[in-house]
Design a protein around this motif. Sequence first.
Motif, short mmCIF file in Angstrom:
data_model
loop_
_atom_site.label_atom_id
_atom_site.label_comp_id
_atom_site.label_asym_id
_atom_site.label_seq_id
_atom_site.Cartn_x
_atom_site.Cartn_y
_atom_site.Cartn_z
N ASN A 111 13.00 4.08 2.30
CA ASN A 111 12.35 2.72 2.25
C ASN A 111 12.58 2.10 3.28
O ASN A 111 13.63 1.58 3.40
CB ASN A 111 12.79 2.24 0.74
N ASP A 119 0.77 -1.13 -0.11
CA ASP A 119 0.00 -0.15 -0.15
C ASP A 119 0.85 1.26 -0.07
O ASP A 119 0.36 2.37 -0.06
CB ASP A 119 -0.85 -0.08 1.24
N GLN A 120 2.09 1.16 0.16
CA GLN A 120 3.12 2.43 0.03
C GLN A 120 3.76 2.72 -1.32
O GLN A 120 4.48 3.46 -1.43
CB GLN A 120 4.22 2.19 1.22
N GLU A 121 3.74 1.54 -2.10
CA GLU A 121 4.53 1.41 -3.12
C GLU A 121 4.34 2.77 -4.20
O GLU A 121 5.25 2.95 -4.95
CB GLU A 121 4.34 -0.04 -4.14
N HIS A 122 2.91 3.21 -3.94
CA HIS A 122 2.66 4.32 -4.98
C HIS A 122 3.40 5.75 -4.43
O HIS A 122 3.35 6.60 -5.29
CB HIS A 122 1.02 4.47 -5.17
N ALA A 123 3.84 5.72 -3.02
CA ALA A 123 4.06 6.72 -2.57
C ALA A 123 5.82 7.06 -2.65
O ALA A 123 6.34 8.00 -2.31
CB ALA A 123 3.76 6.85 -1.19
N HIS A 146 4.25 12.38 -0.12
CA HIS A 146 2.98 12.13 -0.61
C HIS A 146 1.83 12.32 0.02
O HIS A 146 1.70 11.82 1.22
CB HIS A 146 2.78 10.53 -1.14
N SER A 190 9.55 5.76 -4.78
CA SER A 190 10.37 5.00 -5.78
C SER A 190 10.75 3.67 -5.29
O SER A 190 11.45 3.95 -4.01
CB SER A 190 11.20 6.04 -6.49
N GLN A 204 3.86 16.98 -4.43
CA GLN A 204 4.11 16.38 -3.13
C GLN A 204 4.37 17.48 -2.15
O GLN A 204 4.82 18.87 -2.35
CB GLN A 204 5.50 15.66 -2.97
N ASP A 213 -2.88 7.77 3.03
CA ASP A 213 -1.76 6.81 3.20
C ASP A 213 -0.26 7.18 3.13
O ASP A 213 0.50 6.43 2.78
CB ASP A 213 -2.11 6.04 2.10
#
Length: 152
Positions: free
Chosen positions: A85, A24-28, A120, A30, A145, A124
Amino acid sequence: MTPRLETITPSTFETAVGIRVRPDQEHAVSPVVQSLAEAYVHPAGVAWPRLILEEDRAVGFLMAFLDIDWYGDGSVRRSGLWRLNIAAEEQGKGYGRFAVDSVAGEIRRRGGTQLYVTWHPGPDGPEEFYLRLGFHKNGETSGGQTVGVLEL
């Protein structure tokens, strides 16, 4: 907890690019491999990528930006946290705080007094994390952002 930072080398590259945040964090944020590619194409010294280790276990990745021309016109120079990350299974253990503190220390060591970050926006995103660490929104956006700053 005794995390440490390590420079990414050919022997740690595969470990670094294997770090995955929660789905659920992959869109926020890279993926690490994109960050390393960006570090490679920028002038030497601008990007500061590091692997976050706990003992010999990779728990995360950070990349700072150091003294960049923020607007591209020479008017403003900034340093800050470019990417963070933390591995999905390692979140909530203090590694994010460690990463921010480490980047703050490096910026201070280089004479800086502010640490910038973008995040982001939305429910979320990591806004609450950064605000809890003392960042404040400065009213700017960058690429859609939210921009935050921490006084050092």
